[in-house]
Design a protein around this motif. Structure first.
Motif, PDB file in Angstrom:
ATOM      1  N   ILE A   6       0.823  -1.204   0.000  1.00  0.00           N
ATOM      2  CA  ILE A   6       0.000   0.000   0.000  1.00  0.00           C
ATOM      3  C   ILE A   6       0.865   1.266   0.000  1.00  0.00           C
ATOM      4  N   TYR A   7       1.926   1.256   0.800  1.00  0.00           N
ATOM      5  CA  TYR A   7       2.727   2.460   0.995  1.00  0.00           C
ATOM      6  C   TYR A   7       4.086   2.357   0.286  1.00  0.00           C
ATOM      7  N   THR A   8       4.636   3.508  -0.039  1.00  0.00           N
ATOM      8  CA  THR A   8       5.964   3.535  -0.648  1.00  0.00           C
ATOM      9  C   THR A   8       6.997   3.048   0.360  1.00  0.00           C
ATOM     10  N   ASN A   9       8.087   2.552  -0.151  1.00  0.00           N
ATOM     11  CA  ASN A   9       9.133   2.014   0.716  1.00  0.00           C
ATOM     12  C   ASN A   9      10.439   2.803   0.586  1.00  0.00           C
ATOM     13  N   ASP A  10      10.328   4.062   0.138  1.00  0.00           N
ATOM     14  CA  ASP A  10      11.519   4.894  -0.053  1.00  0.00           C
ATOM     15  C   ASP A  10      11.579   6.062   0.919  1.00  0.00           C
ATOM     16  N   GLY A  11      10.746   6.015   1.956  1.00  0.00           N
ATOM     17  CA  GLY A  11      10.779   7.059   2.980  1.00  0.00           C
ATOM     18  C   GLY A  11       9.935   8.277   2.686  1.00  0.00           C
ATOM     19  N   THR A  12       9.217   8.305   1.555  1.00  0.00           N
ATOM     20  CA  THR A  12       8.405   9.475   1.225  1.00  0.00           C
ATOM     21  C   THR A  12       7.126   9.515   2.050  1.00  0.00           C
ATOM     22  N   VAL A  13       6.624  10.735   2.250  1.00  0.00           N
ATOM     23  CA  VAL A  13       5.375  10.949   2.986  1.00  0.00           C
ATOM     24  C   VAL A  13       4.451  11.813   2.133  1.00  0.00           C
ATOM     25  N   ASP A  14       3.175  11.892   2.548  1.00  0.00           N
ATOM     26  CA  ASP A  14       2.249  12.765   1.828  1.00  0.00           C
ATOM     27  C   ASP A  14       2.247  14.142   2.464  1.00  0.00           C
ATOM     28  N   ILE A  15       1.348  15.009   2.013  1.00  0.00           N
ATOM     29  CA  ILE A  15       1.345  16.396   2.490  1.00  0.00           C
ATOM     30  C   ILE A  15       1.005  16.497   3.972  1.00  0.00           C
TER      31      ILE A  15
END
Length: 569
Positions: A6-15
């Motif tokens: 479901i979520y990215t695995n590169d450390g990114t976050v949303d707003i």
């Protein structure tokens, strides 16, 4: 379905600073706003820079050498200021807020430039003897230009990296798509440049400079709106702290331990115990054997007291931190090889335009194309070659090389350097033909020769082809080879080759003019090009480009690509 799907695995976050959801953030749905922003911003930039040399000549009453040097000095500054924006983005603000903040400065600069060319009392008064600029107009004009240089400096190093951040490197499908993003990012740049070099240049030369600069100002305002419109869809990388501090820490720690012996077994060097790097937003980097002296910073000694829990980074650095600096040092020779290429590229806004001014610009009996508008053939070349490279050349090359991207990034850049040599040879040959025509017909004082300006098309088209290989290759190379927490900084570093290329052009023009004007001679680049030898200047650039290419081949053979560990799922 587990969380890793479901979520990215590169450390990114949303707003909202929550883990970025793959389905609702990032990818092409976010990138369309970034590409739209870039297209409008480049339309604004090229809308006022493509024809700037003619504005300085016609409205500020400057000669060929002065106007050319002012353009290259300003353009160089536009590509030095990205170091400021990159530092703020990587260290404190993040890419999103850096782009937003500097965009405001950009809009203010564009507004001032429009005012300097349209408001009575600021714009120069013109009569049959030419224009007579006031001190206030000159001052406002240059303040506006350097505000634009600062504004674009905050945006340039961040937009391409911010766009690439929308693709998760740990996802095989998204990683492959990211390579195409750089191609289409550069394509969007040139769509904006196409409108600028055709429509806007014509407006400036035939309608007025107020309208010609006002429309780019509006385009920049649209770029800002477009960027903010995609905020909910973006993925954000957290700033990792000052990269310059980490670099200095490695250097200081290495010299403090200059007498310490580096163990033969790299596994004995200090690294954080966690699976993640202790640098925010960065993966761990594998140890490399080059620049062994710097490994001393990662050698544990009795005074480091690692077991106590606190590590003084000015005495002991992790392998990843050391490898960050090594990555930068490995990139520098590749970076330096782009300077000469950028010098060739800068001729499109200076010497190519001045050369075109001496040629017949008519299309039919009534329509006249401004010489600066011929840069649209550079843009058309990029627009043509970008999808051809992505859809045709890469699949064909992949069959022979076995490389996922067809060519390696270094091979791609090298091809562009070779094409740039041909571009300067073609420009030199045209100038030889033009000067021979002047000599045979005694047209030394004729302002416009009966030689079609469209003979310049091949040199513009070749420079555009070279851009697709070298500049896009640089975008991808500096993003991929940069440590994760230094990507804006490395993108800015790649842009400084354009700055130094422009400054080198200024230096070459200045030195050539000074040397060739000795003993009362007119020199290679006089105000009347019919009495000069611009072809000699083109031959000089061709020779420098050839030497640069030979050195580049040696550097590329020496280079070893970065190896980063994948984040755990």
């Amino acid at each position: 379905m587990d969380g890793s799907d479901i979520y990215t695995n590169d450390g990114t976050v949303d707003i909202h600073k929550k883990p970025a959801n793959k389905k609702t953030t990032g990818g092409w749905k976010a990138c369309r706003f970034i590409l739209g922003n870039e297209c409008c911003e480049r339309l604004a930039y090229y809308g006022m820079s493509t024809n700037l040399v003619n504005f300085l000549q016609l409205r500020l009453n400057q000669g060929n050498v002065t106007a050319s040097n002012n353009v290259t000095n300003w353009s160089g500054t536009c590509y030095i200021t990205p170091l400021i924006g990159a530092f703020l983005a990587d260290s404190y603000l993040g890419r999103y807020w850096t782009i937003a903040s500097f965009s405001i400065i950009y809009v203010i600069g564009m507004t001032l430039l429009t005012m300097s060319s349209s408001i009575h009392g600021l714009k120069s008064e013109c009569d049959k003897d030419g224009c007579h600029p006031t001190a206030s107009q000159t001052a406002v004009c240059f303040v506006a230009l350097y505000l634009i240089a600062l504004g674009t400096g905050g945006i340039k190093p961040c937009v391409s990296s911010f766009g690439a951040d929308q693709f998760d490197e740990t996802d095989d499908k998204e990683r492959k798509t990211k390579s195409s993003f750089f191609n289409y990012f550069y394509l969007s740049i040139n769509i904006g440049a196409l409108i600028a070099s055709s429509v806007l240049v014509w407006i400036q030369m035939n309608v007025g400079w107020g309208w010609g600069f006002g429309i780019p100002a509006v385009a920049m305002a649209i770029a800002v709106v477009c960027f903010f419109s995609g905020s909910k869809l973006y993925r954000f990388q957290k700033p990792g702290g000052s990269p310059l501090t980490r670099i200095v820490q490695v250097v200081v720690a290495s010299f403090r331990k200059c007498n310490v012996k580096v163990p033969a077994d790299a596994s004995l060097l200090y690294e954080t115990a966690d699976e993640e790097s202790n640098i925010v937003g960065s993966r761990k980097l594998e140890h490399t054997d080059k620049f062994r002296f710097l490994d001393k910073a990662a050698v544990e000694t009795e005074t480091d007291d690692v077991k106590g829990g606190y590590v003084d980074s000015w005495r002991l650095c992790s392998v990843t931190q050391v490898e960050e600096l090594k990555s930068i040092l490995r990139i520098l020779p590749i970076w330096a090889s782009g300077i000469i290429f950028s010098t060739v590229y800068s001729q499109m806004s200076t010497m190519f335009v001045l050369q075109g001014n001496t040629m017949d610009q008519h299309i039919g009996p009534h329509f006249k194309i401004p010489s600066a508008s011929l840069s649209l053939f550079d843009t058309l070349s990029v627009i043509f070659w970008t999808p051809v490279y992505d859809r045709v050349i890469i699949p064909m090359a992949r069959k022979y090389t076995g490389h996922e991207r067809g060519f390696s990034q270094l091979q791609r850049m090298g091809i562009g350097l070779a094409i740039s040599i041909v571009a300067m040879v073609v420009a030199g040959v045209l100038e030889v033909v033009r000067l021979d025509y002047v000599k045979r017909h005694n047209y030394y004082d004729l302002e416009t020769l009966p030689i079609s300006i469209f003979w310049q098309v091949p040199q513009y088209f070749l420079v555009g082809c070279a851009e697709v290989f070298t500049f896009i290759g640089q975008l991808e190379f500096f993003y991929d080879q940069a440590p994760d927490a230094m990507r804006s900084l490395c993108s800015a570093l790649s842009l400084t080759t354009v700055a130094l290329g422009n400054y080198l052009s200024t230096l070459l023009v200045t030195v050539v003019t000074k040397i060739t004007k000795k003993n009362g001679k007119l020199g290679w680049i006089p105000d009347n090009l019919n009495r000069g030898h611009l072809d000699y200047f083109y031959w000089l650039l061709a020779i420098l480009s050839l030497l640069n290419f030979i050195v580049y081949l040696w550097i590329a053979k020496w280079y070893k690509y970065k190896k980063a560990t994948r984040r755990p799922r």
